[in-house]
Design an enzyme around this catalytic site. Structure first.
Site, PDB file in Angstrom:
ATOM      1  CG  HIS A   1     -21.457 -36.720  -8.349  1.00 25.51           C
ATOM      2  ND1 HIS A   1     -20.990 -37.446  -7.271  1.00 25.51           N
ATOM      3  CD2 HIS A   1     -22.040 -35.612  -7.825  1.00 25.51           C
ATOM      4  CE1 HIS A   1     -21.285 -36.799  -6.149  1.00 25.51           C
ATOM      5  NE2 HIS A   1     -21.915 -35.680  -6.453  1.00 25.51           N
TER       6      HIS A   1
ATOM      7  CG  HIS B   1     -24.272 -41.611  -6.116  1.00 23.59           C
ATOM      8  ND1 HIS B   1     -24.602 -40.365  -6.571  1.00 23.59           N
ATOM      9  CD2 HIS B   1     -22.946 -41.727  -6.307  1.00 23.59           C
ATOM     10  CE1 HIS B   1     -23.517 -39.764  -7.021  1.00 23.59           C
ATOM     11  NE2 HIS B   1     -22.497 -40.573  -6.869  1.00 23.59           N
TER      12      HIS B   1
ATOM     13  CG  HIS C   1     -15.478 -44.474  -4.805  1.00 21.56           C
ATOM     14  ND1 HIS C   1     -15.048 -43.466  -5.647  1.00 21.56           N
ATOM     15  CD2 HIS C   1     -16.823 -44.336  -4.711  1.00 21.56           C
ATOM     16  CE1 HIS C   1     -16.086 -42.744  -6.029  1.00 21.56           C
ATOM     17  NE2 HIS C   1     -17.175 -43.254  -5.482  1.00 21.56           N
TER      18      HIS C   1
ATOM     19  CG  HIS D   1     -21.079 -45.745  -8.012  1.00 19.81           C
ATOM     20  ND1 HIS D   1     -21.489 -44.627  -8.696  1.00 19.81           N
ATOM     21  CD2 HIS D   1     -20.135 -45.310  -7.141  1.00 19.81           C
ATOM     22  CE1 HIS D   1     -20.827 -43.576  -8.262  1.00 19.81           C
ATOM     23  NE2 HIS D   1     -19.998 -43.972  -7.303  1.00 19.81           N
TER      24      HIS D   1
ATOM     25  CG  LEU E   1     -20.754 -35.040  -0.781  1.00 20.38           C
ATOM     26  CD1 LEU E   1     -19.519 -34.259  -1.243  1.00 20.38           C
ATOM     27  CD2 LEU E   1     -21.925 -34.081  -0.554  1.00 20.38           C
TER      28      LEU E   1
ATOM     29  CG  ASP F   1     -20.924 -43.686  -3.880  1.00 25.92           C
ATOM     30  OD1 ASP F   1     -19.814 -43.773  -4.423  1.00 25.92           O
ATOM     31  OD2 ASP F   1     -21.395 -42.610  -3.482  1.00 25.92           O
TER      32      ASP F   1
ATOM     33  CB  ALA G   1     -18.220 -37.052   1.110  1.00 28.72           C
TER      34      ALA G   1
ATOM     35  CE  LYS H   1     -19.643 -40.380 -11.204  1.00 25.17           C
ATOM     36  NZ  LYS H   1     -19.330 -40.945  -9.922  1.00 25.17           N
TER      37      LYS H   1
HETATM   38  O1  DOR Z   1     -19.536 -39.877  -0.621  1.00 26.77           O
HETATM   39  C1  DOR Z   1     -18.839 -39.939  -1.622  1.00 26.77           C
HETATM   40  N1  DOR Z   1     -17.580 -40.434  -1.603  1.00 26.77           N
HETATM   41  N2  DOR Z   1     -19.349 -39.466  -2.774  1.00 26.77           N
HETATM   42  C2  DOR Z   1     -18.593 -39.363  -3.872  1.00 26.77           C
HETATM   43  O2  DOR Z   1     -19.107 -38.891  -4.867  1.00 26.77           O
HETATM   44  C3  DOR Z   1     -17.153 -39.739  -3.857  1.00 26.77           C
HETATM   45  C4  DOR Z   1     -16.850 -40.689  -2.801  1.00 26.77           C
HETATM   46  C5  DOR Z   1     -15.356 -40.826  -2.524  1.00 26.77           C
HETATM   47  O3  DOR Z   1     -14.604 -41.036  -3.476  1.00 26.77           O
HETATM   48  O4  DOR Z   1     -14.952 -40.740  -1.360  1.00 26.77           O
HETATM   49 ZN    ZN Z   2     -19.104 -42.648  -5.931  1.00 26.86          ZN
END
Ligand code: DOR
Ligand code: ZN
Length: 344
Positions: free
Chosen positions: A137, A175, A16, A14, A220, A248, A264, A100
């Site tokens: 999520h 997560h 980004h 997981h 989050l 994450d 977040a 997702k």
């Molecule tokens: O903390 C987070 N950041 N939770 C998420 O679900 C998305 C992620 C983000 O893409 O910044």
């Molecule tokens: Zn995520």
């Protein structure tokens, strides 16, 4: 005392990676630690077609340092009107590994997410049919539900029904942050598993307010009470095949975090394995790290285990106070701390 630990090369289920100028530096932090990673589709605009998934994968591969051996595994972003046949095509053409589910407005770039799972049963049928995992999520978004309860309420309101209606669907509860989620996953069928981040293993919600508000610990789903952190540590280090590594990692520029409405996300990619090793050592479970980081994930996804190895050494090193990604300054997870494990 163990001074070195050699494990099968790990994967991150997981992440980004973002896009544009930042992508190059972001992806190489992950590629230095992990052989493969499940790439989240919450771009602007989100990855909702096979063509967009293929193009994003090409941009990622062009950004990876050729000296590193890294495979991005792409995901589709579910919307209320996602065409089931597009999902089938994405799987058959080898573009999408998983899809997702973001409840609409649950987190960063989720405005186009699913307003009610009743809209996506057709896509879920196809995913069940072709053996494609659904990544969830797991938070409700109702204004009246306390932010610290959103995961637990999601289990009752959405997850239980979803699994009942699609018993053959592989589901990753992403997560997880609560004892409720850890217990739920443990008791569910073998089609249900969960990822756990290094920061949810490390912090409870007090840390977010220690001496003042700490925007760099805001993510989050939000970090929870100590009893939940302890339950997550127990689950991750239990040796159960149902829990595996998913950082994450989610970079945001310092200005976007330290703001009146801060974003977040925790950027943990550069020191993820060092952080997990610390947790497993503290729990007296270093012998379980390989299963969590390198075995349980690929087995759940039906993918081969990696051939290479990673060696972690008991050696202090200093995490920088800040890092620059392209021209963007970011505060990493563990900023300014000395970590007792090093990769290599
Ligand atoms: O903390 C987070 N950041 N939770 C998420 O679900 C998305 C992620 C983000 O893409 O910044
Ligand atoms: Zn995520």
């Amino acid at each position: 005392m163990t001074d070195t630990l050699t494990i099968r090369r790990p994967d991150d289920w997981h992440i980004h990676l973002r896009d544009g100028a930042m992508l190059k530096d972001v992806v190489n932090h992950t590629a230095r630690q992990f052989a493969r990673a499940i790439v989240m589709p919450n771009l602007k605009p989100p990855v909702t077609t096979v063509a967009a998934g293929r193009a994003y994968r090409d941009r990622i591969l062009a950004a990876v340092d050729p000296a590193l051996d890294f495979t991005p595994l792409m995901t589709a972003y579910l919307t209320d009107d996602f065409d089931p046949e597009e999902m089938r095509r994405g799987k058959l053409e080898g573009v999408f590994t998983a899809a997702k589910l973001y409840p609409a407005n649950a987190t960063t770039n989720s405005a186009h997410g699913v307003s009610d799972v009743k809209h996506i049963h057709g896509v879920l049928d196809v995913m069940e049919d072709v053996g494609m995992p659904l990544l969830v999520h797991g938070e409700v978004t109702h204004k009246e539900v306390d932010i610290f309860d959103r995961e637990a309420v999601f289990i009752d309101e959405v997850m239980v029904g979803l699994i009942k209606e699609h018993p053959g669907l592989k589901v990753v509860f992403e997560h997880i942050t609560t004892q409720d989620a850890a217990d739920f996953v443990m008791e569910a069928s073998d089609n249900v598993a969960a990822t756990i981040t290094p920061h949810h293993l490390h912090y409870n919600r007090n840390a977010m307010f220690e001496g003042g508000i700490r925007p760099h610990l805001y993510c989050l789903p939000i970090v929870k009470r100590e009893k939940h952190r302890l339950a997550l540590r127990k689950a991750a280090t239990s040796g159960s095949h149902k829990f595996f590594l998913g950082t994450d990692t989610a970079p945001h520029a310092i200005g976007a975090k330290e703001s009146a409405c801060g974003c977040a996300g925790v950027f943990n990619a550069p020191y993820a394995m060092e952080s997990y090793a610390l947790t497993f050592e503290e729990e007296g479970a270093l012998d379980k790290l390989e299963k969590f980081a390198s075995v349980n994930g690929p087995k759940f996804y039906g993918l081969p285990l990696n051939e290479g190895t990673m060696t972690l050494t008991k050696k202090d090193h200093q995490v920088p106070e800040r890092m620059t990604l392209s021209e963007t300054d970011i505060i990493p997870f563990h900023a300014g701390e000395v970590l007792a494990w090093s990769v290599g």
